[in-house]
Design a protein around this motif. Structure first.
Motif, short mmCIF file in Angstrom:
data_model
loop_
_atom_site.label_atom_id
_atom_site.label_comp_id
_atom_site.label_asym_id
_atom_site.label_seq_id
_atom_site.Cartn_x
_atom_site.Cartn_y
_atom_site.Cartn_z
N PHE A 1 46.15 -39.81 -15.12
CA PHE A 1 46.51 -41.21 -15.30
C PHE A 1 47.62 -41.35 -16.34
N ALA A 2 47.45 -40.66 -17.48
CA ALA A 2 48.46 -40.70 -18.53
C ALA A 2 49.79 -40.12 -18.05
N PHE A 3 49.72 -39.04 -17.29
CA PHE A 3 50.94 -38.41 -16.77
C PHE A 3 51.64 -39.34 -15.79
N GLY A 4 50.84 -40.08 -14.99
CA GLY A 4 51.42 -41.03 -14.05
C GLY A 4 52.17 -42.15 -14.76
N LEU A 5 51.59 -42.64 -15.87
CA LEU A 5 52.29 -43.67 -16.65
C LEU A 5 53.59 -43.13 -17.23
N TYR A 6 53.53 -41.88 -17.69
CA TYR A 6 54.72 -41.26 -18.29
C TYR A 6 55.85 -41.10 -17.28
N MET A 7 55.52 -40.60 -16.10
CA MET A 7 56.59 -40.27 -15.15
C MET A 7 57.13 -41.50 -14.43
N HIS A 8 56.37 -42.60 -14.45
CA HIS A 8 56.77 -43.79 -13.70
C HIS A 8 58.13 -44.31 -14.13
N ASP A 9 58.40 -44.32 -15.43
CA ASP A 9 59.64 -44.89 -15.95
C ASP A 9 60.73 -43.84 -16.21
N LEU A 10 60.51 -42.61 -15.77
CA LEU A 10 61.54 -41.59 -15.95
C LEU A 10 62.75 -41.90 -15.07
N PRO A 11 63.96 -41.65 -15.56
CA PRO A 11 65.14 -41.82 -14.70
C PRO A 11 65.14 -40.77 -13.60
N LEU A 12 65.74 -41.11 -12.48
CA LEU A 12 65.79 -40.18 -11.35
C LEU A 12 66.51 -38.89 -11.78
N SER A 13 65.83 -37.79 -11.61
CA SER A 13 66.36 -36.50 -12.03
C SER A 13 65.52 -35.40 -11.39
N PRO A 14 66.00 -34.15 -11.43
CA PRO A 14 65.17 -33.05 -10.92
C PRO A 14 63.81 -32.97 -11.63
N TRP A 15 63.79 -33.29 -12.93
CA TRP A 15 62.53 -33.26 -13.67
C TRP A 15 61.54 -34.31 -13.14
N LYS A 16 62.05 -35.52 -12.83
CA LYS A 16 61.16 -36.55 -12.30
C LYS A 16 60.60 -36.13 -10.94
N LEU A 17 61.42 -35.55 -10.09
CA LEU A 17 60.94 -35.09 -8.79
C LEU A 17 59.89 -33.99 -8.96
N ARG A 18 60.11 -33.10 -9.91
CA ARG A 18 59.14 -32.04 -10.17
C ARG A 18 57.83 -32.64 -10.71
N ALA A 19 57.96 -33.63 -11.59
CA ALA A 19 56.78 -34.27 -12.16
C ALA A 19 55.96 -34.95 -11.07
N TYR A 20 56.63 -35.63 -10.15
CA TYR A 20 55.92 -36.28 -9.03
C TYR A 20 55.23 -35.25 -8.16
N SER A 21 55.86 -34.11 -7.96
CA SER A 21 55.25 -33.05 -7.16
C SER A 21 53.98 -32.54 -7.83
N TRP A 22 54.04 -32.32 -9.13
CA TRP A 22 52.85 -31.87 -9.87
C TRP A 22 51.75 -32.93 -9.81
N HIS A 23 52.15 -34.18 -9.96
CA HIS A 23 51.18 -35.28 -9.93
C HIS A 23 50.45 -35.31 -8.58
N LYS A 24 51.20 -35.09 -7.52
CA LYS A 24 50.59 -35.15 -6.18
C LYS A 24 49.62 -34.02 -5.94
#
Length: 200
Positions: free
Chosen positions: A44-67
């Motif tokens: 849940f905390a990680f989801g809040l963190y990644m939600h406002d990240l700017p579009l970047s390879p790191w954000k895409l990687r974070a979403y993949s980990w979250h899923k």
């Protein structure tokens, strides 16, 4: 901290689970409880963190980990429910009234429901948005829906709303456990602490 009403598991399996004779939870039940607790809060905390990240390879990687973490939690929830069906927890304290018992059973049933529906809603959302879920980055999972932006946006709202409900329920769960320990002075919290869990 009974998890589900007594007749719930009987209806699922057709077999009446054995009620634990001890006041303590089994070691496996304690381990699954805390593993799920830390996993859900962390995700849940990680989801809040990644939600406002700017579009970047790191954000895409974070979403993949979250899923894939969400899919893993779904799998753990299946294991925990299977354990719960055949291993009933200790009785609630006798001082608890009917209304308090109803609230406890209802709250725990909703927690179980959300442990399944939240990962599923995320998987459906990801499918509708056209992003395949890849478990641990190596095992592609099938899309549950065809790509549909409007449906994906709606499912995103559903996923977020369910997480807010979960956060409220978890806060209530923690508050109830602390009430039992400090106000009622019973063993509801103590018997779920890892150091007190016993095998059976």
């Amino acid at each position: 901290m009974d998890i589900l009403p007594a007749n719930f598991t009987t209806g699922l399996s057709g077999v009446q689970p054995t009620r634990s004779a001890t006041r303590q939870y089994a070691t496996a039940a304690v381990a699954m409880h805390w593993l799920m607790a830390f996993a859900i809060v962390g995700l849940f905390a990680f989801g809040l963190y990644m939600h406002d990240l700017p579009l970047s390879p790191w954000k895409l990687r974070a979403y993949s980990w979250h899923k894939w973490a969400g899919v893993s939690i779904f799998g753990l929830a299946v294991v925990r429910l299977a354990w719960r069906i055949y291993n009933r927890p200790p009785e609630l304290p006798p001082h608890m009234g009917r209304a308090e018992r109803f609230i406890a059973h209802s709250g725990h049933s909703l927690l179980y429901l959300l442990m399944f529906t939240i990962p599923l809603s995320g998987w459906l959302m990801s499918s509708a948005k056209g992003f395949q879920t890849v478990l641990f980055g190596v095992l592609p999972l099938p899309d549950l829906l065809s790509k549909n932006k409007e449906l994906g946006d709606m499912l995103q709202t559903v996923h977020w709303s369910l997480n807010l409900v979960l956060a409220i329920l978890v806060a209530g769960h923690v508050a109830a456990a602390l009430k039992h320990h400090f106000v009622d002075r019973d063993d509801v919290l103590a018997r779920m602490l890892p150091r007190l869990g016993k095998s059976r």
